[in-house]
Design a protein around this motif. Structure first.
Motif, PDB file in Angstrom:
ATOM      1  N   SER A 283       0.845  -1.196   0.000  1.00 38.45           N
ATOM      2  CA  SER A 283       0.000   0.000   0.000  1.00 38.45           C
ATOM      3  C   SER A 283       0.878   1.243   0.000  1.00 38.45           C
ATOM      4  CB  SER A 283      -0.918   0.011   1.228  1.00 38.45           C
ATOM      5  OG  SER A 283      -1.656   1.212   1.296  1.00 38.45           O
ATOM      6  N   VAL A 284       0.498   2.236  -0.815  1.00 42.60           N
ATOM      7  CA  VAL A 284       1.278   3.460  -0.918  1.00 42.60           C
ATOM      8  C   VAL A 284       1.132   4.318   0.334  1.00 42.60           C
ATOM      9  CG1 VAL A 284      -0.520   4.856  -1.993  1.00 42.60           C
ATOM     10  CG2 VAL A 284       1.877   5.321  -2.536  1.00 42.60           C
ATOM     11  N   ASN A 285       0.058   4.135   1.097  1.00 42.11           N
ATOM     12  CA  ASN A 285      -0.149   4.917   2.314  1.00 42.11           C
ATOM     13  C   ASN A 285       0.619   4.361   3.509  1.00 42.11           C
ATOM     14  OD1 ASN A 285      -1.948   6.812   1.135  1.00 42.11           O
ATOM     15  ND2 ASN A 285      -3.607   5.310   1.287  1.00 42.11           N
ATOM     16  N   GLY A 286       1.232   3.210   3.363  1.00 45.47           N
ATOM     17  CA  GLY A 286       2.037   2.640   4.439  1.00 45.47           C
ATOM     18  C   GLY A 286       3.460   3.143   4.405  1.00 45.47           C
ATOM     19  N   LEU A 287       4.283   2.552   5.222  1.00 44.33           N
ATOM     20  CA  LEU A 287       5.698   2.895   5.297  1.00 44.33           C
ATOM     21  C   LEU A 287       6.534   1.732   4.793  1.00 44.33           C
ATOM     22  CD1 LEU A 287       5.881   4.552   8.840  1.00 44.33           C
ATOM     23  CD2 LEU A 287       5.579   5.681   6.646  1.00 44.33           C
ATOM     24  N   VAL A 288       7.733   2.061   4.316  1.00 43.12           N
ATOM     25  CA  VAL A 288       8.685   1.045   3.876  1.00 43.12           C
ATOM     26  C   VAL A 288       9.950   1.178   4.701  1.00 43.12           C
ATOM     27  CG1 VAL A 288       7.792   0.863   1.531  1.00 43.12           C
ATOM     28  CG2 VAL A 288       9.550   2.552   2.038  1.00 43.12           C
ATOM     29  N   GLU A 325       5.238   2.369 -21.192  1.00 40.38           N
ATOM     30  CA  GLU A 325       5.148   3.549 -20.347  1.00 40.38           C
ATOM     31  C   GLU A 325       4.563   3.157 -18.990  1.00 40.38           C
ATOM     32  OE1 GLU A 325       6.208   6.568 -20.827  1.00 40.38           O
ATOM     33  OE2 GLU A 325       7.005   6.097 -22.814  1.00 40.38           O
ATOM     34  N   PRO A 326       5.114   3.723 -17.899  1.00 38.99           N
ATOM     35  CA  PRO A 326       4.562   3.395 -16.577  1.00 38.99           C
ATOM     36  C   PRO A 326       3.176   4.014 -16.387  1.00 38.99           C
ATOM     37  CG  PRO A 326       6.285   5.063 -16.405  1.00 38.99           C
ATOM     38  CD  PRO A 326       6.302   4.594 -17.826  1.00 38.99           C
ATOM     39  N   GLN A 327       2.337   3.274 -15.699  1.00 34.82           N
ATOM     40  CA  GLN A 327       0.981   3.721 -15.386  1.00 34.82           C
ATOM     41  C   GLN A 327       0.868   3.967 -13.890  1.00 34.82           C
ATOM     42  OE1 GLN A 327      -1.660   0.694 -16.760  1.00 34.82           O
ATOM     43  NE2 GLN A 327      -1.040   0.872 -18.915  1.00 34.82           N
ATOM     44  N   LEU A 328       0.261   5.118 -13.560  1.00 31.18           N
ATOM     45  CA  LEU A 328       0.088   5.459 -12.162  1.00 31.18           C
ATOM     46  C   LEU A 328      -0.891   4.486 -11.513  1.00 31.18           C
ATOM     47  CD1 LEU A 328       0.663   7.361  -9.797  1.00 31.18           C
ATOM     48  CD2 LEU A 328      -1.248   8.776 -10.570  1.00 31.18           C
ATOM     49  N   LEU A 329      -0.413   3.776 -10.526  1.00 34.16           N
ATOM     50  CA  LEU A 329      -1.252   2.797  -9.845  1.00 34.16           C
ATOM     51  C   LEU A 329      -1.952   3.389  -8.629  1.00 34.16           C
ATOM     52  CD1 LEU A 329      -2.129  -0.193  -9.678  1.00 34.16           C
ATOM     53  CD2 LEU A 329      -0.105  -0.609  -8.259  1.00 34.16           C
ATOM     54  N   GLU A 330      -1.232   4.140  -7.830  1.00 35.43           N
ATOM     55  CA  GLU A 330      -1.808   4.693  -6.609  1.00 35.43           C
ATOM     56  C   GLU A 330      -0.936   5.841  -6.132  1.00 35.43           C
ATOM     57  OE1 GLU A 330      -3.559   2.990  -2.333  1.00 35.43           O
ATOM     58  OE2 GLU A 330      -2.108   1.831  -3.521  1.00 35.43           O
ATOM     59  N   ARG A 331      -1.563   6.906  -5.666  1.00 31.30           N
ATOM     60  CA  ARG A 331      -0.863   8.055  -5.104  1.00 31.30           C
ATOM     61  C   ARG A 331      -1.220   8.173  -3.620  1.00 31.30           C
ATOM     62  NH1 ARG A 331       1.879  12.128  -7.392  1.00 31.30           N
ATOM     63  NH2 ARG A 331       1.197  11.468  -9.476  1.00 31.30           N
ATOM     64  N   ALA A 332      -0.241   8.601  -2.831  1.00 32.68           N
ATOM     65  CA  ALA A 332      -0.438   8.663  -1.384  1.00 32.68           C
ATOM     66  C   ALA A 332      -1.470   9.715  -1.016  1.00 32.68           C
ATOM     67  CB  ALA A 332       0.890   8.955  -0.687  1.00 32.68           C
ATOM     68  N   ASP A 333      -2.333   9.376  -0.088  1.00 31.48           N
ATOM     69  CA  ASP A 333      -3.351  10.283   0.445  1.00 31.48           C
ATOM     70  C   ASP A 333      -2.825  10.870   1.750  1.00 31.48           C
ATOM     71  OD1 ASP A 333      -5.553  11.671   1.199  1.00 31.48           O
ATOM     72  OD2 ASP A 333      -6.928   9.968   1.251  1.00 31.48           O
ATOM     73  N   PRO A 334      -2.631  12.192   1.846  1.00 36.97           N
ATOM     74  CA  PRO A 334      -2.072  12.761   3.087  1.00 36.97           C
ATOM     75  C   PRO A 334      -2.907  12.469   4.320  1.00 36.97           C
ATOM     76  CG  PRO A 334      -2.010  14.367   1.305  1.00 36.97           C
ATOM     77  CD  PRO A 334      -2.840  13.222   0.813  1.00 36.97           C
ATOM     78  N   GLU A 335      -4.213  12.303   4.167  1.00 35.62           N
ATOM     79  CA  GLU A 335      -5.063  12.034   5.319  1.00 35.62           C
ATOM     80  C   GLU A 335      -4.955  10.586   5.791  1.00 35.62           C
ATOM     81  OE1 GLU A 335      -8.986  13.126   4.326  1.00 35.62           O
ATOM     82  OE2 GLU A 335      -8.558  15.282   4.125  1.00 35.62           O
ATOM     83  N   LYS A 336      -4.673   9.668   4.880  1.00 35.18           N
ATOM     84  CA  LYS A 336      -4.590   8.249   5.228  1.00 35.18           C
ATOM     85  C   LYS A 336      -3.165   7.756   5.400  1.00 35.18           C
ATOM     86  CE  LYS A 336      -8.873   7.010   2.783  1.00 35.18           C
ATOM     87  NZ  LYS A 336      -9.460   6.135   1.744  1.00 35.18           N
ATOM     88  N   GLN A 337      -2.192   8.524   4.966  1.00 31.93           N
ATOM     89  CA  GLN A 337      -0.811   8.051   4.998  1.00 31.93           C
ATOM     90  C   GLN A 337      -0.301   7.973   6.441  1.00 31.93           C
ATOM     91  OE1 GLN A 337       1.997  10.385   2.733  1.00 31.93           O
ATOM     92  NE2 GLN A 337       3.160   8.560   2.193  1.00 31.93           N
ATOM     93  N   VAL A 338       0.427   6.904   6.713  1.00 32.55           N
ATOM     94  CA  VAL A 338       0.963   6.672   8.056  1.00 32.55           C
ATOM     95  C   VAL A 338       2.092   7.653   8.319  1.00 32.55           C
ATOM     96  CG1 VAL A 338       2.012   4.972   9.589  1.00 32.55           C
ATOM     97  CG2 VAL A 338       0.319   4.247   7.899  1.00 32.55           C
TER      98      VAL A 338
END
Length: 816
Positions: A283-288, A325-338
């Motif tokens: 998930s893009v809203n998580g941390l790595v 060409e790369p396709q945008l899959l998901e962008r981080a949501d500032p309200e949901k991002q950890v």
């Protein structure tokens, strides 16, 4: 039939003995009493558990089909057309082996296979014969951390053994670390020994089987890569064997970087990591988490076609031209991002029960000194006159008798007498002086090194000697502390308390907590939280997708160091709460290879916990059951302890490796174990044992001295229970005199050689010494070529026939 016609038995009829029910009612009596009524509890229990034969067969059939489907799904999830390839890490156990030779045989064994190499050096093989894909990683042979990071995300570890089966010290360390970290599916390989006799080859195989079976029980099978058919069998085994589960890897999203780019001009920028998602959804809203770098947030995730996809009919040139060409899959949501916040903000007005700081204690002492003293003065005395009146001192008679010790010297011993010279020359025989010179020869003798003292740090040796002396003293007299004579014992042991029973006495876990405990997080129920977190379904990049992860705010120096080291880059996705700090408790078991001297508590150690590595200074405690645990001053060889420290939350199970760093930078594997709990309420009690000796013994009473040295200390510690080394228990009855003598009562008569002891306890807390950045250890092997060339030890061209000559130097072990 009337009552008069009822049959009556004769006197000769047999009368059987009644059944003895042993004080309880029989089954027949119970049946008559209940009259057919059945309790609801027995009815529900019978309906719940008892199944018919047909139902049991159907249930077993359903379970078998579920397990079969689960196993088939796991097999389809690796190496197929639309799934990530089998990730294999090639590790050599001897510096004389070239891992490129293994890659060369694997890539040339199938003429129809499509072979590609990623920018990070990962070799991809797509085999139409097996309809499977393989990815081979060769981490730097000298870098221990790079090999361990690559093995964390690999499905298979390919171990290349020397032909003689002898593994050096570096190979032993490498095998121990891989086994302790969590062994993926192992495959054992040895290269072609060359033209040797058949008898010698059989002996070589027998030695290898013994070596492998001693370290890997039940897995003595290995491959000798002599022909292309052997390489095909090796690929078949990698693709068909059962995969070993590694819990911390399988329950978190992770990927091996195929390509790494850095976008940014300042000190930090965005890191673009290309790779295939494995384990779980990302998930893009998580941390790595990048091992050795830390935790980061993601800006967005892009999806591209896999350049090493499973379309086996494509040729190598067609794959090189396939750049979608790369396709945008998901962008981080500032309200949901950890958030990256890992600690709490300390609120000093919250009124927590914390131990006062040094500044607060100094202020309290200053206030006490500034307060006016209350004095007893005659009536009519003014304030000015009262200031000149001195306090009355207590006149206690000193009953202590001082003995004069005299030393007698013999009159015959004269200190001015000089000893005779033991090395005086005696007279030589004249015949020996006149010996012929032909019987002697002249030779050069190497003199002793005059600069020997300059090469040794005697200050460091004295420190090591003091540590060894303190460890041996604690081993001979565990937890015993001398009562101070220059200060009262009630001040020296003000933080200690006595316990009537260490096992059953209640200790409040929230009492007198330090300020650092206000910065950490704690769960109301850690087990339930762990179950809930593992059951949560993540939304994001699916398993097997080839994605580009954009990680923001990455320092440039980390990327530059990675680019220079040429080590594989591994990215792990964090679960919920795993970026927050808490108290981590790990079980450590001594490792015989590197743990040859005791480790003092709060000494700096390097920890590898699951996918993390960091440095910390833990406190040690015993590994036992109960609600209180005794503090261990030393972690001795051959023991098992629990280490407590401040560290990021990690949900168990997770493997643990512990290294101790030498002054020269080398690291010794001192312990292995597993993650125990994340529990700040673990009570670790340090024990201080005060000892005294019986002075006068009268049946069950005795006068004890040397336990304290003033009367006030005896009265202060009067409620604490006493015990002796011979098992007697007692208590203080009254103090005697002013020099610490006291009258004690015991449950039996003491012996003159017995020792009276008092146990005091205080709670120990870890210090905030968490360091996420750990320096890499020196190289495992020391290489030396004929041309004395530094850099890569093996030729980069896969078609090279042989590796350059290398020499191995065993690392030196420092023993105290």
């Amino acid at each position: 039939m009337t009552m008069s016609n009822v049959h009556r038995p004769s006197a000769l009829k047999q009368q059987n003995k009644k059944h003895n029910t042993l004080g309880h009612r029989s089954k027949g009596q119970l049946t008559k009493a209940f009259k057919g009524r059945v309790s609801a509890k027995s009815i529900s229990k019978k309906c719940k558990n008892e199944l018919s034969r047909e139902q049991r067969r159907n249930q077993a059939k359903q379970l078998r089909s579920q397990k079969r489907e689960c196993t088939a799904a796991k097999k389809r999830g690796l190496g197929t057309a639309r799934s990530p390839p089998f990730l294999v890490t090639i590790t050599t156990l001897c510096p004389d082996i070239n891992p490129r030779a293994v890659i060369k045989q694997l890539t040339s064994c199938d003429c129809n296979a499509v072979v590609n190499t990623s920018p990070q050096g990962v070799t991809h093989i797509a085999s139409p014969r097996f309809k499977q894909r393989f990815a081979f990683v060769i981490p730097p042979v000298n870098d221990l951390f790079a090999i361990l990071d690559s093995a964390k995300v690999s499905n298979t570890v390919l171990l290349v053994w020397p032909n003689d089966g002898e593994v050096g010290d570096a190979g032993e360390l490498l095998l121990s670390c891989i086994l302790a970290q969590g062994l993926p599916t192992p495959v054992h390989v040895t290269l072609d020994p060359g033209e040797i006799s058949k008898k010698r080859k059989i002996r070589m195989k027998q030695n290898l089987v013994l070596e492998i079976s001693s370290r890997f029980p039940g897995e003595a099978k290995f491959h000798i890569l002599e022909r292309s058919e052997d390489a095909l069998l090796l690929l078949r085994q990698i693709g068909s064997q059962k995969q070993r589960p590694v819990f911390f890897r399988d329950h978190r999203p992770h990927l091996m970087a195929e390509k790494v780019l850095f976008d940014g001009e300042g000190s930090s920028g965005t890191l673009q990591v290309h790779g295939c998602v494995r384990g779980q959804q990302l998930s893009v809203n998580g941390l790595v988490h990048i091992p050795g770098w830390g935790e980061f947030q993601m800006s967005h995730i892009e999806m591209v076609d896999d350049p090493y996809s499973a379309e086996f009919h494509k040729s190598k040139n067609d794959m090189a031209q396939d750049n979608s060409e790369p396709q945008l899959l998901e962008r981080a949501d500032p309200e949901k991002q950890v958030s990256l916040i890992s600690v709490n903000e300390v609120d000093p007005m919250e009124g927590e029960q914390t131990w006062p700081t040094a500044e607060e204690l100094a202020e309290a002492e200053a206030e006490q000194k500034a307060q006016k003293k209350t004095k007893r003065v005659p009536k009519g005395t003014s304030e000015y006159q009262a200031a000149w009146i001195l306090d009355e001192d207590e006149d206690d008679a000193d009953d202590e008798s001082q003995g004069d010790f005299e030393s007698d010297m013999d009159d015959d011993d004269d200190p001015m007498i000089k000893p005779q010279d033991a090395f005086s020359q005696s007279g030589k025989d004249s015949s020996e002086e006149d010996e012929d010179d032909d019987e002697y020869e002249t030779m050069t003798v190497t003199e002793a090194d005059d600069n020997y003292d300059e090469k040794i740090d005697y200050g460091e040796e004295l420190d090591a000697f003091e540590k060894l002396k303190a460890e041996r003293q604690d081993q001979l007299f565990p937890d015993e502390v001398d009562t101070p004579q220059d200060m009262p014992a009630r001040l020296r042991f003000s933080k200690y308390r006595g316990l009537q029973s260490f096992r059953t006495t209640v200790w409040d876990t929230k009492e007198n907590l330090p300020v650092d405990y206000a910065r950490i997080f704690q769960f109301n129920n850690f087990r339930n939280t762990r179950k809930r977190v593992f059951k949560e379904e993540m939304e994001g990049a699916m398993l097997g997708w080839y994605v580009i992860v954009h990680i923001k705010d990455v320092p440039r120096h980390l990327y530059e160091s990675h680019r220079m080291s040429q080590s594989p880059l591994v990215v792990f996705g964090l679960l919920n709460h795993e970026q927050k700090m808490s108290v981590m408790n790990v079980v450590m078991k001594s490792h015989p290879s590197g743990h040859f001297r005791a480790i003092k508590s709060k000494e700096r150690l390097i920890f590898h916990v699951g996918f993390r590595r960091f440095a910390n200074c833990p406190i040690f405690s015993e590994h036992s059951t109960g609600n209180k645990f005794k503090f261990e001053r030393y972690f001795r060889p051959g023991c098992t302890v629990v280490a407590s420290m401040f560290a990021p939350i990690t949900f168990p199970p997770a493997s643990v490796m512990v290294f101790r760093e030498r002054p020269d930078g080398a690291q010794d594997l001192v312990a292995t174990g597993s993650l125990y709990t994340m529990d700040p309420d673990r009570v670790v009690c340090k024990r201080a044992v005060l000892s005294g000796h019986p002075f006068k013994i009268n049946r069950k009473t005795a006068v004890v001295r040397y336990l304290f040295f003033n009367r006030d200390d005896v009265a202060w510690f009067k409620p604490v229970e006493l015990r002796t080394k011979y098992g007697r228990r007692g208590h203080i009855k009254e103090p005697l005199g002013t020099h610490g003598h006291m009258k004690c009562f015991f449950d039996g008569q003491l012996k003159s050689q017995d020792t009276v002891m008092m146990n005091l306890y205080k709670r120990m807390f870890p210090k905030w010494n968490f360091d996420p950045h750990v320096s890499r250890p020196p190289p495992l092997f020391t290489f030396k070529t004929r041309e004395d060339i530094t850099g890569d030890i093996f030729e980069e061209d896969p078609s090279a026939k042989r590796a350059k000559k290398v020499h191995f130097h065993h690392p030196i072990k420092l023993k105290s």
